[in-house]
Design a protein around this motif. Sequence first.
Motif, mmCIF file in Angstrom:
data_model
loop_
_atom_site.group_PDB
_atom_site.id
_atom_site.type_symbol
_atom_site.label_atom_id
_atom_site.label_comp_id
_atom_site.label_asym_id
_atom_site.label_seq_id
_atom_site.Cartn_x
_atom_site.Cartn_y
_atom_site.Cartn_z
ATOM 1 N N GLY A 163 3.359 -11.790 10.301
ATOM 2 C CA GLY A 163 3.439 -10.358 10.074
ATOM 3 C C GLY A 163 4.341 -9.679 11.088
ATOM 4 N N MET A 164 5.037 -8.616 10.607
ATOM 5 C CA MET A 164 5.874 -7.853 11.501
ATOM 6 C C MET A 164 4.982 -6.917 12.309
ATOM 7 N N ALA A 165 5.332 -6.750 13.626
ATOM 8 C CA ALA A 165 4.462 -6.022 14.550
ATOM 9 C C ALA A 165 4.177 -4.597 14.089
ATOM 10 N N GLU A 166 5.195 -3.908 13.520
ATOM 11 C CA GLU A 166 5.001 -2.494 13.155
ATOM 12 C C GLU A 166 4.272 -2.320 11.837
ATOM 13 N N MET A 167 4.604 -3.172 10.812
ATOM 14 C CA MET A 167 4.085 -2.953 9.465
ATOM 15 C C MET A 167 2.812 -3.746 9.160
ATOM 16 N N SER A 168 2.766 -4.984 9.645
ATOM 17 C CA SER A 168 1.583 -5.795 9.331
ATOM 18 C C SER A 168 1.342 -6.811 10.435
ATOM 19 N N PRO A 169 0.832 -6.318 11.584
ATOM 20 C CA PRO A 169 0.633 -7.226 12.728
ATOM 21 C C PRO A 169 -0.306 -8.384 12.429
ATOM 22 N N ASN A 170 -1.211 -8.195 11.484
ATOM 23 C CA ASN A 170 -2.147 -9.274 11.135
ATOM 24 C C ASN A 170 -1.713 -10.037 9.887
ATOM 25 N N ILE A 191 -1.672 -8.144 4.565
ATOM 26 C CA ILE A 191 -0.657 -7.107 4.380
ATOM 27 C C ILE A 191 -1.267 -5.990 3.539
ATOM 28 N N PRO A 192 -0.800 -4.738 3.727
ATOM 29 C CA PRO A 192 -1.434 -3.593 3.067
ATOM 30 C C PRO A 192 -1.367 -3.658 1.539
ATOM 31 N N THR A 193 -2.288 -2.923 0.944
ATOM 32 C CA THR A 193 -2.286 -2.778 -0.513
ATOM 33 C C THR A 193 -1.039 -2.022 -0.940
ATOM 34 N N VAL A 194 -0.443 -2.465 -2.050
ATOM 35 C CA VAL A 194 0.808 -1.854 -2.493
ATOM 36 C C VAL A 194 0.526 -0.561 -3.260
ATOM 37 N N PRO A 195 1.231 0.544 -2.937
ATOM 38 C CA PRO A 195 1.090 1.758 -3.748
ATOM 39 C C PRO A 195 1.501 1.486 -5.187
ATOM 40 N N THR A 196 1.009 2.333 -6.130
ATOM 41 C CA THR A 196 1.247 2.075 -7.556
ATOM 42 C C THR A 196 2.729 2.118 -7.917
ATOM 43 N N ASP A 197 3.549 2.838 -7.144
ATOM 44 C CA ASP A 197 4.968 2.935 -7.487
ATOM 45 C C ASP A 197 5.814 1.941 -6.709
ATOM 46 N N LYS A 198 5.151 1.003 -6.046
ATOM 47 C CA LYS A 198 5.884 0.029 -5.222
ATOM 48 C C LYS A 198 5.480 -1.394 -5.586
ATOM 49 N N PHE A 216 5.741 -8.989 -6.445
ATOM 50 C CA PHE A 216 4.277 -9.132 -6.644
ATOM 51 C C PHE A 216 3.586 -7.932 -5.981
ATOM 52 N N ALA A 217 2.329 -7.795 -6.318
ATOM 53 C CA ALA A 217 1.533 -6.704 -5.729
ATOM 54 C C ALA A 217 0.264 -7.299 -5.123
ATOM 55 N N VAL A 218 -0.230 -6.645 -4.099
ATOM 56 C CA VAL A 218 -1.476 -7.073 -3.446
ATOM 57 C C VAL A 218 -2.487 -5.936 -3.553
ATOM 58 N N ASP A 219 -3.652 -6.219 -4.139
ATOM 59 C CA ASP A 219 -4.673 -5.161 -4.265
ATOM 60 C C ASP A 219 -5.854 -5.381 -3.331
ATOM 61 N N ASP A 220 -5.876 -6.567 -2.653
ATOM 62 C CA ASP A 220 -6.975 -6.800 -1.700
ATOM 63 C C ASP A 220 -6.428 -7.522 -0.484
ATOM 64 N N PRO A 221 -6.093 -6.751 0.557
ATOM 65 C CA PRO A 221 -5.454 -7.366 1.732
ATOM 66 C C PRO A 221 -6.376 -8.271 2.523
ATOM 67 N N GLN A 222 -7.674 -8.185 2.306
ATOM 68 C CA GLN A 222 -8.620 -8.970 3.102
ATOM 69 C C GLN A 222 -8.670 -10.430 2.681
ATOM 70 N N ARG A 223 -8.315 -10.703 1.468
ATOM 71 C CA ARG A 223 -8.420 -12.075 0.993
ATOM 72 C C ARG A 223 -7.029 -12.690 0.804
ATOM 73 N N ASP A 224 -6.994 -14.002 0.656
ATOM 74 C CA ASP A 224 -5.732 -14.695 0.410
ATOM 75 C C ASP A 224 -5.304 -14.472 -1.030
ATOM 76 N N ASN A 225 -4.024 -14.113 -1.205
ATOM 77 C CA ASN A 225 -3.465 -13.883 -2.538
ATOM 78 C C ASN A 225 -2.416 -14.949 -2.805
ATOM 79 N N PHE A 226 -2.538 -15.565 -3.981
ATOM 80 C CA PHE A 226 -1.611 -16.646 -4.333
ATOM 81 C C PHE A 226 -0.708 -16.210 -5.480
ATOM 82 N N PHE A 227 0.575 -16.556 -5.400
ATOM 83 C CA PHE A 227 1.532 -16.223 -6.460
ATOM 84 C C PHE A 227 2.409 -17.432 -6.724
#
Lengths: 264, 182
Positions: A163-170, A191-198, A216-227
């Motif tokens: 993760g990038m330090a400013e946008m998604s340190p974790n 990484i953060p949840t994606v806004p609907t227009d992004k 791709f979009a992420v709706d749950d940053p807490q879990r692992d998302n596979f694509f």
Amino acid sequence: MSTDNKTFTELCTGHVLNALSKSEEERFQQLLADASKEQLAVFQDLKAVSAEMATLAPAEKPSLAVKEKIMKMATDVSKQKRKAPVHQMSWYRMAVAASFIFIFTSLGLLFYSQSLQDDMLSQSRKIADQQVTIEVLETEVQRKNELLTILEARDVDLVMMDGMAEMSPNGYGKVVWDKQGGRALLQVAGIPTVPTDKDYQLWFIVNGQPISAGVFAVDDPQRDNFFKIEQLQSDADEGAFAITMEPKGGMPQPTGDMYLLGNM
Amino acid sequence: MARIQARDASALSELYDNYNRLLFGLILSILKKREEAEDTLQEVFTQIWEKAEQFDLERGTVYTWIVSLTRNKSIDRLRSKVYKEQKKQSTSLDNEDVFYPLYSDETDPLEQTILTDRAKIVRDALDKISDKQRKVLQVAYFNGMTQSEISEEYDIPLGTVKTRMRDGMMKLRELLAKDIEL
């Protein structure tokens, strides 16, 4: 004695002795209906005299069975009388009772029908929901199978992204790339949840030039998302993978902030 | 009778015990057949039980009502189709058998003390009316014959039968007035 009284007395005598003809009996009943007080007194007296004559009959003893039958009759009649309210209901009471029974039965059936309908509707909705869940799970299974196919490839490259330090340190990311098959598996988390227009967009950067590998979009940053990345064709042995946030549908070149980055 | 009207079966039993011999004797004197008489007695008490509410003390005593009911039932049966088909007993007014009931001494004084006393009063009264009047009344009462039948059977003019019957009953009324509850 007047003629009227004489006629009345004569017929009255015959009546109390049951000795009149049918027409005479009818005549007597007419006279009795209009009888004077004196005539009525004569009638009562002659009835009593007639009854007294019965004392002259020789007393005879009937069989014991007669009394037994009479007392049984009395008991049976009493039992029937106790049940009388049921048997002796007049037709209109029966009609009213039947109407109430019909109304209550109809209402009961109506409520039961409504309840049954609601129950069926509820069950239908539940079945529909379960079918959607099944479809989602089937899709998920299918997707997992596809991802497994990538992992099963014997020759894959593994690229880890941080993760990038400013946008998604974790932030955390991983690309399993089947070069021979031209497809890859992307795993992201933190990484953060994606806004609907992004959308997030994956880039393969080789020789300083970013190549889009998909959005791709992420709706749950807490879990692992596979694509699954369908087309990622390259013979390059060096390069890097990066994930940026872009307008919905992706862009030809990266324009947004970078969230993950990792070198091969 | 009030207890019977209140559906007290024990009251019906007592009424039966008091009157069954008298009523059965009366029925038997009219019908002459024990089996028929027993059926009729049963019908009488059935009607007493079922129609007790129809009894009205202002229209007569219980005794009068019951005896009247018994005679009506007996004579209805006597005049029924079955009985009419049977050959009528041929007899004469001079035959004392016809009057057997009136002069029978077979009543048990121990059981029928009161009724026997009353019977004596009635018998004494009958002795004071003319033979012709008494005999017409006896035949009508105990043989259940109509005035027309008596006229035909004993060859007496119908008008004479009616007159004898009326005069005899009115005389009895007069004679019994002071002795019985009229």
